[in-house]
Write an enzyme that holds these catalytic residues in place. Structure first.
Site, PDB file in Angstrom:
ATOM      1  N   ASP A 205       0.833  -1.298   0.000  1.00 13.74           N
ATOM      2  CA  ASP A 205      -0.121  -0.127  -0.037  1.00 13.74           C
ATOM      3  C   ASP A 205       0.696   1.429  -0.062  1.00 13.74           C
ATOM      4  O   ASP A 205       1.403   1.692   0.909  1.00 13.74           O
ATOM      5  CB  ASP A 205      -0.872  -0.290   1.257  1.00 13.74           C
ATOM      6  CG  ASP A 205      -1.667   1.238   1.537  1.00 13.74           C
ATOM      7  OD1 ASP A 205      -1.637   2.070   0.660  1.00 13.74           O
ATOM      8  OD2 ASP A 205      -2.368   1.436   2.375  1.00 13.74           O
TER       9      ASP A 205
ATOM     10  N   GLU B 255      32.087   9.355   2.713  1.00 21.04           N
ATOM     11  CA  GLU B 255      32.849   9.487   3.853  1.00 21.04           C
ATOM     12  C   GLU B 255      31.777   9.735   4.953  1.00 21.04           C
ATOM     13  O   GLU B 255      31.429  10.983   5.300  1.00 21.04           O
ATOM     14  CB  GLU B 255      33.923  10.387   4.029  1.00 21.04           C
ATOM     15  CG  GLU B 255      35.022  10.279   3.000  1.00 21.04           C
ATOM     16  CD  GLU B 255      35.964  11.402   2.950  1.00 21.04           C
ATOM     17  OE1 GLU B 255      36.096  12.117   4.197  1.00 21.04           O
ATOM     18  OE2 GLU B 255      36.683  11.481   1.719  1.00 21.04           O
TER      19      GLU B 255
ATOM     20  N   GLU C 195      30.044   9.592   8.656  1.00 23.29           N
ATOM     21  CA  GLU C 195      30.183  10.129  10.096  1.00 23.29           C
ATOM     22  C   GLU C 195      29.019   9.878  10.805  1.00 23.29           C
ATOM     23  O   GLU C 195      28.050   9.908  10.290  1.00 23.29           O
ATOM     24  CB  GLU C 195      30.634  11.329  10.358  1.00 23.29           C
ATOM     25  CG  GLU C 195      32.137  11.923   9.590  1.00 23.29           C
ATOM     26  CD  GLU C 195      32.530  13.108   9.681  1.00 23.29           C
ATOM     27  OE1 GLU C 195      33.731  13.521   9.179  1.00 23.29           O
ATOM     28  OE2 GLU C 195      31.667  14.182   9.970  1.00 23.29           O
TER      29      GLU C 195
ATOM     30  N   GLU D  48      36.499  10.507  15.083  1.00 20.66           N
ATOM     31  CA  GLU D  48      36.600  11.457  14.714  1.00 20.66           C
ATOM     32  C   GLU D  48      36.685  12.695  15.702  1.00 20.66           C
ATOM     33  O   GLU D  48      37.055  12.451  16.713  1.00 20.66           O
ATOM     34  CB  GLU D  48      35.017  11.993  13.826  1.00 20.66           C
ATOM     35  CG  GLU D  48      35.110  11.653  12.161  1.00 20.66           C
ATOM     36  CD  GLU D  48      36.093  12.713  11.754  1.00 20.66           C
ATOM     37  OE1 GLU D  48      36.321  13.844  12.039  1.00 20.66           O
ATOM     38  OE2 GLU D  48      36.403  12.393  10.550  1.00 20.66           O
TER      39      GLU D  48
ATOM     40  N   GLU E 104      33.802   7.645  12.005  1.00 23.26           N
ATOM     41  CA  GLU E 104      33.808   7.616  10.928  1.00 23.26           C
ATOM     42  C   GLU E 104      34.400   6.024  10.334  1.00 23.26           C
ATOM     43  O   GLU E 104      35.090   5.558  10.692  1.00 23.26           O
ATOM     44  CB  GLU E 104      34.734   8.457   9.853  1.00 23.26           C
ATOM     45  CG  GLU E 104      34.609   8.351   8.350  1.00 23.26           C
ATOM     46  CD  GLU E 104      35.316   9.583   8.134  1.00 23.26           C
ATOM     47  OE1 GLU E 104      36.070   9.252   6.819  1.00 23.26           O
ATOM     48  OE2 GLU E 104      35.284  10.966   8.426  1.00 23.26           O
TER      49      GLU E 104
ATOM     50  N   HIS F 197      31.021  13.514   3.287  1.00 20.40           N
ATOM     51  CA  HIS F 197      31.827  13.910   1.984  1.00 20.40           C
ATOM     52  C   HIS F 197      31.514  13.173   1.108  1.00 20.40           C
ATOM     53  O   HIS F 197      31.478  11.746   1.304  1.00 20.40           O
ATOM     54  CB  HIS F 197      32.978  14.287   2.119  1.00 20.40           C
ATOM     55  CG  HIS F 197      33.240  14.933   3.355  1.00 20.40           C
ATOM     56  ND1 HIS F 197      34.669  15.461   3.909  1.00 20.40           N
ATOM     57  CD2 HIS F 197      32.689  15.972   4.256  1.00 20.40           C
ATOM     58  CE1 HIS F 197      34.730  16.302   4.955  1.00 20.40           C
ATOM     59  NE2 HIS F 197      33.277  16.630   5.062  1.00 20.40           N
TER      60      HIS F 197
ATOM     61  N   ARG G 255      40.829  22.960   2.736  1.00 23.95           N
ATOM     62  CA  ARG G 255      39.524  21.963   3.022  1.00 23.95           C
ATOM     63  C   ARG G 255      38.521  22.854   3.657  1.00 23.95           C
ATOM     64  O   ARG G 255      37.399  22.669   3.858  1.00 23.95           O
ATOM     65  CB  ARG G 255      39.910  20.927   4.300  1.00 23.95           C
ATOM     66  CG  ARG G 255      40.688  20.036   3.905  1.00 23.95           C
ATOM     67  CD  ARG G 255      41.272  19.153   4.961  1.00 23.95           C
ATOM     68  NE  ARG G 255      42.247  18.081   4.587  1.00 23.95           N
ATOM     69  CZ  ARG G 255      41.917  16.790   4.362  1.00 23.95           C
ATOM     70  NH1 ARG G 255      40.717  16.658   4.511  1.00 23.95           N
ATOM     71  NH2 ARG G 255      42.663  16.144   3.866  1.00 23.95           N
TER      72      ARG G 255
ATOM     73  N   GLU H 237      35.697  16.219  -4.361  1.00 22.63           N
ATOM     74  CA  GLU H 237      35.208  15.840  -3.161  1.00 22.63           C
ATOM     75  C   GLU H 237      34.040  17.065  -2.738  1.00 22.63           C
ATOM     76  O   GLU H 237      34.533  18.240  -2.674  1.00 22.63           O
ATOM     77  CB  GLU H 237      35.924  15.923  -1.908  1.00 22.63           C
ATOM     78  CG  GLU H 237      35.577  15.400  -0.909  1.00 22.63           C
ATOM     79  CD  GLU H 237      36.769  15.531   0.513  1.00 22.63           C
ATOM     80  OE1 GLU H 237      36.526  15.250   1.761  1.00 22.63           O
ATOM     81  OE2 GLU H 237      37.676  16.110   0.054  1.00 22.63           O
TER      82      GLU H 237
ATOM     83  N   ARG I  67      31.969  18.580   0.120  1.00 26.84           N
ATOM     84  CA  ARG I  67      32.275  18.611   1.435  1.00 26.84           C
ATOM     85  C   ARG I  67      31.250  19.034   2.252  1.00 26.84           C
ATOM     86  O   ARG I  67      30.946  18.845   3.450  1.00 26.84           O
ATOM     87  CB  ARG I  67      33.495  19.345   2.089  1.00 26.84           C
ATOM     88  CG  ARG I  67      34.693  18.969   1.385  1.00 26.84           C
ATOM     89  CD  ARG I  67      35.685  19.602   1.612  1.00 26.84           C
ATOM     90  NE  ARG I  67      36.103  19.808   2.973  1.00 26.84           N
ATOM     91  CZ  ARG I  67      36.500  18.968   3.718  1.00 26.84           C
ATOM     92  NH1 ARG I  67      37.246  17.993   3.515  1.00 26.84           N
ATOM     93  NH2 ARG I  67      36.711  19.218   5.320  1.00 26.84           N
TER      94      ARG I  67
END
Length: 434
Positions: free
Chosen positions: A44, A122, A124, A179, A186, A235, A306, A323, A325
């Site tokens: 359903d 990645e 976490e 982490e 992670e 990420h 970063r 990547e 982030r």
């Protein structure tokens, strides 16, 4: 069927994901497996958020046979297995509100352009203690930091069992570690094609929760459960391949990146604000996207540092990748990856070029410097992200009419419910002062 019988499987869980990114499950016995493999199991759809109205509720589950796996934590007799399914309409057409179908549609477009997408997430998460009443607390089971180990990292044994269980289920684990924040962890697993990566993220979250529970802990993928410490991100490392060749790699290109990679980055940047509604889909997501905790808030890219939204990891050749982030693990991975891929492909189609990369720390820049370098900002709230999504024609088309209407309606309801609540902060701030 033969494999299930040889392994002593008695129950099969037919799994699918709703628009919110919540895994759903319908369990059958081995006697019904033939029927399930023929796509004849009905459910359903009106009972699933964002799926169907009650007058058109019949839907069918079509298993992807490549996703068959036996749960390793079950007993050796009467074992249990799972199959991940696509949702279909009664007329045998793919249901437009099924997130997996939306991703498959976007993957098909990439294939027509000659590309396959590889994704390495990645992911976490936090581990919290469970109270005497059986409900999760906000008390972490350690005070460890980045890359700490036992005895400081009290979650190491749980994390080890998660890794071993994931390996039994076919994951290739690349790394696992504590982490930055207390109780935060992670586990990274090897990249795969986009569809399998999204399936793996859903399986990963299920396994982490189950193994945590067996250790007397609660695992949460909530982006920012505790004020004042780092939140959890997811990420997304992504690349396109032409056959066996990484389409992002060019030893002779600037930064050793191909024009295709530059176009792809430009596409992500162009659609970054609307994309945030898919990669950061909760009220709580925007408590993480604030300066000071490594989560990006500025729309920029860099081959090194970063602090921007997009980073280019150092490895080249077949490992060349982009990547992104800002995504967090509350995202529906099917919708998040569909949005990423659609944005990148549009950059390639339009031959867009990104602004100059940023080498300095974006957090230290003044607003004037950001404007000069064409550095925009991600949305600051879920409402702002939804409004950006509504203005993004490409992403709205990627979702399709059914999914975009249901998704936006659900998120606006979430926002309205949130904004009318009275929080503890408001009571502490105003109850006795005014």
């Amino acid at each position: 069927m033969q494999k299930a019988k040889e392994l002593g499987v008695e129950f099969i869980h037919l799994q699918f994901t709703d628009l919110r990114g919540i895994m759903k499950n319908l369990s059958i016995t081995i006697e019904q497996l033939d029927k399930a493999l023929d796509g004849e199991i009905m459910f359903d759809g009106s009972s699933i958020d964002g799926f169907a109205r009650i007058e058109e509720s019949d839907m069918y589950l079509k298993p992807d046979l490549d996703t068959f796996v036996v749960f390793p934590w079950k007993p050796q007799t009467a074992r249990e297995a799972r199959l991940i399914c696509d949702v279909y309409n009664p007329d045998n057409t793919p249901f437009a509100g099924c997130p997996r179908n939306i991703l498959k549609k976007t993957i098909k477009k990439a294939l027509h352009m000659g590309y396959t997408m590889n994704v390495g997430p990645e992911c976490e998460f936090f581990l919290f203690e469970i109270g005497e009443d059986g409900t999760p607390t906000l008390k972490t089971n350690d005070d460890a930091g980045y890359f700490d180990l036992a005895p400081v990292d009290l979650g190491e044994s749980a994390r080890r069992d998660m890794v071993l269980t994931l390996k039994e289920m076919g994951f290739e684990i690349e790394a696992s570690h504590h982490e930055c924040a207390p109780g935060q962890h992670e586990i990274d697993f090897k990249y795969s094609d986009a569809l399998k990566a999204a399936d793996n993220i859903m399986t990963f979250k299920m396994v982490v929760r189950i193994i945590a529970q067996r250790h007397g802990l609660h695992a949460t993928f909530m982006p920012k459960p505790i004020y004042g410490i780092a939140g959890s991100g997811m990420h997304i490392n992504q690349s396109l391949f032409n056959g066996e060749k990484n389409a992002f790699d060019d030893p002779n290109g600037e930064y050793q990146l191909s024009d295709t990679a530059m176009h792809y980055i430009a596409g992500l940047i162009k659609h970054a604000r609307g994309l945030t509604a898919l990669t950061n889909p909760t009220i709580n997501s925007y408590k993480r996207l604030v300066p000071g905790y490594e989560a990006p808030v500025n729309i920029a890219w860099s081959p090194k540092n970063r602090s921007p939204l997009i980073r280019i990891p150092a490895k080249r050749g077949s490992s060349t990748r982009v990547e992104l982030r800002n995504p967090d693990p509350s995202a529906n991975p099917y919708l998040a990856l569909a949005g990423n891929l659609a944005a990148g492909l549009s950059g390639i189609e339009q031959k867009l070029m990104p602004p100059a990369p940023v080498s300095e720390n974006v957090y230290d820049m003044t607003e004037v410097e950001k404007i000069e370098k064409e550095i925009g900002a991600l949305p600051g709230t879920l409402l702002e992200a939804i409004e950006a999504l509504k203005q993004d024609e490409l992403l709205m088309d990627t979702l399709g009419e059914h999914a975009r209407v249901k998704y936006i309606k659900g998120k606006l309801h979430e926002w309205n419910d949130y904004r009318t609540q009275v929080s503890k902060w408001e009571l502490d701030q105003y109850l006795t002062s005014i």
